[in-house]
Scaffold this motif. Sequence first.
Motif, PDB file in Angstrom:
ATOM      1  N   TYR A  69       0.871  -1.218  -0.188  1.00 56.21           N
ATOM      2  CA  TYR A  69       0.312  -0.430   0.202  1.00 56.21           C
ATOM      3  C   TYR A  69       0.650   1.342   0.594  1.00 56.21           C
ATOM      4  N   ARG A  70       1.912   1.314   0.853  1.00 59.94           N
ATOM      5  CA  ARG A  70       2.700   2.375   1.064  1.00 59.94           C
ATOM      6  C   ARG A  70       3.602   2.963  -0.576  1.00 59.94           C
ATOM      7  N   ILE A  71       3.466   1.501  -0.941  1.00 54.66           N
ATOM      8  CA  ILE A  71       4.711   1.790  -2.626  1.00 54.66           C
ATOM      9  C   ILE A  71       3.979   2.155  -3.399  1.00 54.66           C
ATOM     10  N   ALA A  72       2.264   2.042  -3.420  1.00 53.78           N
ATOM     11  CA  ALA A  72       1.082   2.146  -3.978  1.00 53.78           C
ATOM     12  C   ALA A  72       1.094   2.817  -4.537  1.00 53.78           C
ATOM     13  N   LEU A  73       0.556   3.693  -3.297  1.00 55.05           N
ATOM     14  CA  LEU A  73      -0.060   5.126  -2.955  1.00 55.05           C
ATOM     15  C   LEU A  73       0.916   6.257  -3.521  1.00 55.05           C
ATOM     16  N   ASN A  74       2.257   6.138  -2.887  1.00 59.47           N
ATOM     17  CA  ASN A  74       3.452   6.967  -3.409  1.00 59.47           C
ATOM     18  C   ASN A  74       3.523   7.113  -4.911  1.00 59.47           C
ATOM     19  N   VAL A  75       3.764   5.516  -5.305  1.00 66.57           N
ATOM     20  CA  VAL A  75       3.575   5.757  -6.806  1.00 66.57           C
ATOM     21  C   VAL A  75       1.940   6.841  -7.237  1.00 66.57           C
ATOM     22  N   ALA A  76       0.841   5.989  -7.008  1.00 63.54           N
ATOM     23  CA  ALA A  76      -0.634   6.980  -7.387  1.00 63.54           C
ATOM     24  C   ALA A  76       0.135   8.521  -6.935  1.00 63.54           C
ATOM     25  N   ILE A  77       0.226   9.216  -6.336  1.00 66.32           N
ATOM     26  CA  ILE A  77       0.960  10.349  -5.666  1.00 66.32           C
ATOM     27  C   ILE A  77       1.517  10.844  -6.575  1.00 66.32           C
ATOM     28  N   SER A  78       2.559  10.049  -6.809  1.00 63.69           N
ATOM     29  CA  SER A  78       3.903  11.083  -7.822  1.00 63.69           C
ATOM     30  C   SER A  78       2.878  11.232  -9.747  1.00 63.69           C
ATOM     31  N   TYR A  79       2.108   9.916  -9.877  1.00 63.84           N
ATOM     32  CA  TYR A  79       1.708   9.660 -10.888  1.00 63.84           C
ATOM     33  C   TYR A  79       0.432  10.735 -11.104  1.00 63.84           C
ATOM     34  N   LEU A  80      -0.013  11.141 -10.216  1.00 65.15           N
ATOM     35  CA  LEU A  80      -0.884  12.103  -9.966  1.00 65.15           C
ATOM     36  C   LEU A  80      -0.169  13.480 -10.302  1.00 65.15           C
ATOM     37  N   ARG A  81       0.540  13.298 -10.006  1.00 71.14           N
ATOM     38  CA  ARG A  81       0.865  15.124  -9.749  1.00 71.14           C
ATOM     39  C   ARG A  81       2.121  15.658 -11.558  1.00 71.14           C
ATOM     40  N   ASN A  82       1.876  14.113 -11.803  1.00 76.82           N
ATOM     41  CA  ASN A  82       3.170  14.555 -12.862  1.00 76.82           C
ATOM     42  C   ASN A  82       2.057  14.711 -14.241  1.00 76.82           C
ATOM     43  N   GLN A  83       0.743  13.997 -13.839  1.00 74.62           N
ATOM     44  CA  GLN A  83       0.044  14.665 -15.411  1.00 74.62           C
ATOM     45  C   GLN A  83      -0.636  15.508 -15.562  1.00 74.62           C
ATOM     46  N   SER A  84      -0.686  16.362 -16.386  1.00 80.36           N
ATOM     47  CA  SER A  84      -1.879  17.326 -17.006  1.00 80.36           C
ATOM     48  C   SER A  84      -2.803  17.539 -15.896  1.00 80.36           C
ATOM     49  N   PRO A  85      -3.153  18.778 -15.285  1.00 77.60           N
ATOM     50  CA  PRO A  85      -4.328  19.232 -14.673  1.00 77.60           C
ATOM     51  C   PRO A  85      -5.865  18.897 -15.412  1.00 77.60           C
ATOM     52  N   HIS A  86      -5.342  18.952 -17.473  1.00 78.85           N
ATOM     53  CA  HIS A  86      -6.971  18.918 -17.706  1.00 78.85           C
ATOM     54  C   HIS A  86      -7.230  17.217 -18.054  1.00 78.85           C
ATOM     55  N   ARG A  87      -5.864  16.487 -18.312  1.00 75.84           N
ATOM     56  CA  ARG A  87      -6.181  15.150 -18.234  1.00 75.84           C
ATOM     57  C   ARG A  87      -6.454  14.581 -17.108  1.00 75.84           C
ATOM     58  N   ARG A  88      -5.455  15.283 -15.795  1.00 76.06           N
ATOM     59  CA  ARG A  88      -6.370  14.356 -14.524  1.00 76.06           C
ATOM     60  C   ARG A  88      -8.062  14.452 -14.109  1.00 76.06           C
ATOM     61  N   ASN A  89      -8.639  15.781 -14.579  1.00 74.86           N
ATOM     62  CA  ASN A  89      -9.777  16.345 -14.639  1.00 74.86           C
ATOM     63  C   ASN A  89     -10.712  15.162 -15.654  1.00 74.86           C
ATOM     64  N   LEU A  90     -10.363  14.706 -16.832  1.00 71.74           N
ATOM     65  CA  LEU A  90     -11.386  14.588 -17.536  1.00 71.74           C
ATOM     66  C   LEU A  90     -11.862  13.005 -17.162  1.00 71.74           C
ATOM     67  N   VAL A  91     -13.127  13.037 -17.155  1.00 67.19           N
ATOM     68  CA  VAL A  91     -14.176  11.457 -16.556  1.00 67.19           C
ATOM     69  C   VAL A  91     -15.255  11.207 -17.796  1.00 67.19           C
ATOM     70  N   SER A  92     -14.749  10.109 -18.439  1.00 65.56           N
ATOM     71  CA  SER A  92     -15.955   9.325 -19.633  1.00 65.56           C
ATOM     72  C   SER A  92     -17.280   9.369 -19.558  1.00 65.56           C
ATOM     73  N   MET A  93     -17.844   9.723 -19.753  1.00 68.90           N
ATOM     74  CA  MET A  93     -19.613   8.959 -19.606  1.00 68.90           C
ATOM     75  C   MET A  93     -19.863   8.247 -19.084  1.00 68.90           C
ATOM     76  N   SER A  94     -19.075   7.266 -20.081  1.00 67.19           N
ATOM     77  CA  SER A  94     -18.993   5.684 -20.166  1.00 67.19           C
ATOM     78  C   SER A  94     -18.852   5.107 -18.108  1.00 67.19           C
ATOM     79  N   GLU A  95     -18.117   6.019 -17.674  1.00 63.00           N
ATOM     80  CA  GLU A  95     -17.152   5.509 -16.415  1.00 63.00           C
ATOM     81  C   GLU A  95     -18.318   5.398 -14.945  1.00 63.00           C
TER      82      GLU A  95
END
Length: 172
Positions: A69-95
């Motif tokens: 969990y500790r590693i996965a969450l750290n990777v996810a947080i880093s991944y999220l920081r590296n995503q552009s703000p536009h892309r990180r907020n996109l939600v597909s209607m099918s989701e």
Amino acid sequence: MNDRTEPMIQNTEAFEQLLESHRGILFKVANTYCWQPDDRADLLQEMATQLWRAWPDFDPTRTFSTWMYRIALNVAISYLRNQSPHRRNLVSMSEEHHLVADPQTAEQTSEMTHHRLLLHNFIERQTALDKALLLLYLEEHSQREIADILGITESNVSTKIGRLKQRLHDEL
């Protein structure tokens, strides 16, 4: 096979078995931080890679799931920081349709969908650390486990959870 390769193969097999038996953790984390299937797949791959890199330092006296969990969450947080703000907020209607279980009536479907979407929307707007905290809390981890996974004190966990509950209550 020589004497040096045998421990490496056993170590690889042990890692693969532990990863497979705890892979649900990776999916939960990826689903919390990524809405798009391609992003989730990328994040899952990155988490697995980082877990493998960290594997030689794993302390077998600790629980694998906490370490994971500790590693996965750290990777996810880093991944999220590296995503552009536009892309990180996109939600597909099918989701939205994937959030619905197979309820028995249309009224239950509507109410369940509404509550789930409200919760998902609330979680999506939180900071990376608060997302991790909510994920672990909703998974019913103890405050001690959450503190250990996130590297914060138990009292900090308690305070943050209380504040998150209050914000959620205020919004709903």
